[in-house]
Design an enzyme around this catalytic site. Structure first.
Site, PDB file in Angstrom:
ATOM      1  N   ARG A 245       0.857  -1.187   0.000  1.00 13.28           N
ATOM      2  CA  ARG A 245       0.000   0.000   0.000  1.00 13.28           C
ATOM      3  C   ARG A 245       0.893   1.236   0.000  1.00 13.28           C
ATOM      4  O   ARG A 245       1.915   1.289   0.694  1.00 13.28           O
ATOM      5  CB  ARG A 245      -0.932   0.025   1.223  1.00 13.28           C
ATOM      6  CG  ARG A 245      -2.086  -0.976   1.187  1.00 13.28           C
ATOM      7  CD  ARG A 245      -3.085  -0.633   0.078  1.00 13.28           C
ATOM      8  NE  ARG A 245      -4.268  -1.482   0.110  1.00 13.28           N
ATOM      9  CZ  ARG A 245      -4.408  -2.631  -0.527  1.00 13.28           C
ATOM     10  NH1 ARG A 245      -3.388  -3.114  -1.237  1.00 13.28           N
ATOM     11  NH2 ARG A 245      -5.532  -3.323  -0.461  1.00 13.28           N
ATOM     12  N   GLU A 274      -4.121   7.550  -5.158  1.00 14.66           N
ATOM     13  CA  GLU A 274      -4.393   6.763  -6.355  1.00 14.66           C
ATOM     14  C   GLU A 274      -5.735   7.151  -6.965  1.00 14.66           C
ATOM     15  O   GLU A 274      -6.731   7.193  -6.241  1.00 14.66           O
ATOM     16  CB  GLU A 274      -4.376   5.265  -6.010  1.00 14.66           C
ATOM     17  CG  GLU A 274      -2.988   4.777  -5.581  1.00 14.66           C
ATOM     18  CD  GLU A 274      -2.943   3.280  -5.318  1.00 14.66           C
ATOM     19  OE1 GLU A 274      -4.008   2.622  -5.361  1.00 14.66           O
ATOM     20  OE2 GLU A 274      -1.853   2.753  -5.070  1.00 14.66           O
ATOM     21  N   HIS A 293      -0.946   0.091  -9.514  1.00 13.16           N
ATOM     22  CA  HIS A 293      -1.567  -0.797  -8.529  1.00 13.16           C
ATOM     23  C   HIS A 293      -2.247  -1.962  -9.260  1.00 13.16           C
ATOM     24  O   HIS A 293      -3.390  -2.312  -8.984  1.00 13.16           O
ATOM     25  CB  HIS A 293      -2.586  -0.049  -7.664  1.00 13.16           C
ATOM     26  CG  HIS A 293      -2.872  -0.750  -6.360  1.00 13.16           C
ATOM     27  ND1 HIS A 293      -3.314  -0.080  -5.242  1.00 13.16           N
ATOM     28  CD2 HIS A 293      -2.789  -2.048  -5.990  1.00 13.16           C
ATOM     29  CE1 HIS A 293      -3.480  -0.936  -4.244  1.00 13.16           C
ATOM     30  NE2 HIS A 293      -3.178  -2.144  -4.687  1.00 13.16           N
TER      31      HIS A 293
END
Length: 351
Positions: A245, A274, A293
């Protein structure tokens, strides 16, 4: 008269055109849930609303946040089935208080995410993207001597966190003949002996790693776990890899570390914000490899996630405890037990 199990699916499981966002074979599992009917949320919102989950027994949720507001006044929903292993977007205490189970799919992501970590390890060590860039620009043979790779034999591969994914990454890296070290206060040495890992303290893993992986869940305790102080303890020749993360690493400190040469480079699949802004300095750095991601997103990971969630829903339908359960304390709640019995009677799983 009995009814079917009602399964809701968060809106991000569909593309803007309304088609499944995951590989088609993965979606076939939806039709294999016994005695069940499913429906996609009409909208993809950042936070799941109370209105969206109304009428559902269980909900498959990919990205959206779950808060106390989401489950307020709902006495039907039994479980949230999250893809992957991260659940920082879920207010777990609020779900527990509301007598809602939270499940994740650790088995599905173990190998794909470990492969992602090793992919960064190899890409950084070979400097493959820089070599690709100069070759395409017609300068490969002229400039190749400037971009020598880094041999892995005898180098140190370290990890902050060596649980499900971290352990698998070390397993995959064994043939590289690297030294393996890790910091993880929650496991014993015997748990990592099979992959040749030596457990060390935080300062040691920072100062001795040539390639440092970060594999811990995001929480209040791990927020900015790696910041300026930690980055300054690393070798100037070291690389850091983060597929966990974004906020686990202080991004401003990381940018400074890369710009000023505290470390040599980074492989980043996750960001503090994000989507990350297009002016993020990390996106312009030659010594950084980035992904949105999604480095672990493969056909197999989606198939495995849906397969595991299918088993979880089937277990609930039978009145069993689902695998991958996060908040087991809910099982002891009299309110949850009564809600579960009501569900089983309504669907005629228990007569």
């Amino acid at each position: 008269m009995s009814r079917k199990i009602r399964v809701g699916i968060s809106g991000d499981a569909l593309t803007p055109e309304g088609k499944p966002a995951m590989p088609a074979p993965a979606m076939k599992f939806l039709n294999e849930i016994p005695n069940a009917e499913y429906k996609f949320f009409a909208k993809h919102l950042k936070e799941v609303t109370a209105e969206q989950i109304k009428g559902f027994d269980v909900v498959v949720s990919l990205i959206p946040a779950w808060t106390e507001r989401t489950v307020a006044g709902n006495d039907q929903i039994l479980a949230i089935h999250r893809t992957g292993v991260g659940y920082d977007m879920v207010d777990v205490p609020a779900m527990t208080k509301a007598n809602v189970l939270l499940t994740i799919t650790p088995d599905a992501v173990r190998r794909p995410m470990a492969v992602a970590i090793v992919t960064f390890l190899l890409a950084l060590s070979t400097r493959i993207f820089v070599k690709d860039k100069i070759t395409r620009a017609g300068k490969g043979w002229e400039e190749r001597a400037k971009y020598h790779g880094i041999g892995l034999v005898g180098r140190t591969f370290g990890s902050i966190g060596v649980g499900n994914i971290g352990h698998e990454a070390f397993k995959l890296a064994k043939p590289f003949d690297m030294k393996h070290i890790a910091y993880d206060p929650f496991i014993k040495q015997s748990a990592v002996d099979d992959v040749g890992v030596k457990l060390v303290d935080m300062d040691t893993v920072l100062s001795e790693s040539d390639f440092l992986n970060v594999s811990v869940p995001l929480s209040d305790k791990t927020f900015h776990l790696v910041s300026e102080n930690e980055l300054k303890k690393m070798k100037k020749t070291a690389f850091i890899i983060n597929t966990a993360r974004g906020p686990i690493i202080d991004e401003k400190a990381l940018i400074k570390a890369l710009q000023e040469g505290w470390i040599q480079g980074a492989g980043i699949d996750v960001f503090e914000q994000e989507p990350t802004p297009p002016d993020n300095p990390l996106l312009k750095m030659e010594n950084v490899i980035v992904a949105p991601h999604a480095l672990g997103w493969t056909d197999q990971v989606f198939m495995n996630e849906w397969d595991q969630m299918l088993r979880q829903i089937a277990e609930i339908a039978r009145g069993d405890v689902p695998e991958g359960l996060v908040n087991r304390g809910v099982l002891e709640s009299p309110i949850f037990k009564a809600k579960f019995e009501k569900f089983l009677r309504a669907t005629k799983q228990v007569l």
